[in-house]
Design an enzyme around this catalytic site. Sequence first.
Site, mmCIF file in Angstrom:
data_model
loop_
_atom_site.group_PDB
_atom_site.id
_atom_site.type_symbol
_atom_site.label_atom_id
_atom_site.label_comp_id
_atom_site.label_asym_id
_atom_site.label_seq_id
_atom_site.Cartn_x
_atom_site.Cartn_y
_atom_site.Cartn_z
ATOM 1 N N MET A 7 1.011 -1.132 -0.057
ATOM 2 C CA MET A 7 0.095 -0.084 -0.131
ATOM 3 C C MET A 7 0.815 1.488 -0.156
ATOM 4 S SD MET A 7 -3.366 -0.798 0.045
ATOM 5 C CE MET A 7 -4.074 0.918 0.455
ATOM 6 N N LEU A 62 -0.240 4.453 10.421
ATOM 7 C CA LEU A 62 -1.658 3.659 10.589
ATOM 8 C C LEU A 62 -1.281 2.733 9.329
ATOM 9 C CD1 LEU A 62 -4.283 2.612 11.743
ATOM 10 C CD2 LEU A 62 -5.233 4.198 10.127
ATOM 11 N N ALA A 63 -0.678 1.343 9.755
ATOM 12 C CA ALA A 63 -0.321 0.564 8.504
ATOM 13 C C ALA A 63 -1.774 -0.425 8.236
ATOM 14 C CB ALA A 63 0.577 -0.420 9.159
ATOM 15 N N HIS A 64 -2.017 -0.484 7.140
ATOM 16 C CA HIS A 64 -3.383 -1.294 6.928
ATOM 17 C C HIS A 64 -3.340 -1.624 5.535
ATOM 18 C CE1 HIS A 64 -4.331 2.813 5.886
ATOM 19 N NE2 HIS A 64 -5.574 2.309 4.984
ATOM 20 N N ALA A 65 -4.089 -2.454 5.160
ATOM 21 C CA ALA A 65 -4.323 -3.058 3.572
ATOM 22 C C ALA A 65 -5.871 -3.001 3.573
ATOM 23 C CB ALA A 65 -3.688 -4.223 3.299
#
Lengths: 148, 90
Positions: free
Chosen positions: A46, A62-65
């Site tokens: 991302m 804010l790490a997310h996928a």
Amino acid sequence: MLDLPDPAVLLKQQAADWRAAVLLAGAALEASGAVTAEYGPRMVAMVEEFGAYIVIAPGLALAHARPGDDVLRAGMAVVTLDEPVVFGHPYNDPVSVVLGLAVLTADEHVTGIAELANVFNETAAIARLAAATSADEVRAVFGLSAQA
Amino acid sequence: MKIVAICGAGVGTSAILKVNAERALARLDIDADVTAADLASVQVVAADAQVILTSPEFVEAIGRTNADVIVVQNYFDVDELQQKLGAALG
């Protein structure tokens, strides 16, 4: 609020760069049973695709996928870094706290996100997380109760 | 009044931006509908929006638009959002 079991909290970690820091968040989400091993690299992808926009406040990523087959249940993880790392954000580098987030659908976690916003509307929250020395201290920042 | 919060995936950061933008709008006593969306859908979702909220990385990718594009530095800083939304909508 999403819960934060002990395996989802990694404190004072060493990360050589932002990729390593995001992968630590993936490992913590995996250890807590929220995701499989594929999710961490998807969070890295991302940032490779869109840039460092996940660094949404000074010192906080804010790490997310997106939702996917590698998300087993909604989950949150907290990683703090011994030495902050640079993500390449114009204002909010360097990062000392990485929050990992996994969701099953785009809509399910709206309430949880609102509660997260409440936590971080308190400006001291990021510094308190960065300084935390136990998972219970981290849970206290999120208003979660201590675990036995 | 329609406001769109844009991020890469449309699931994490734009949702936080939506929540805090709604708080800033409440302080400003402005009635507006805030939608969270991903970059891929910006041209459709934001076609009738007055304001697009986003981070510095996405300004170029959002491209031509009739909406005011507001760049947000700290997604949790309701004061910053209030000041920038007030300036754009006031």
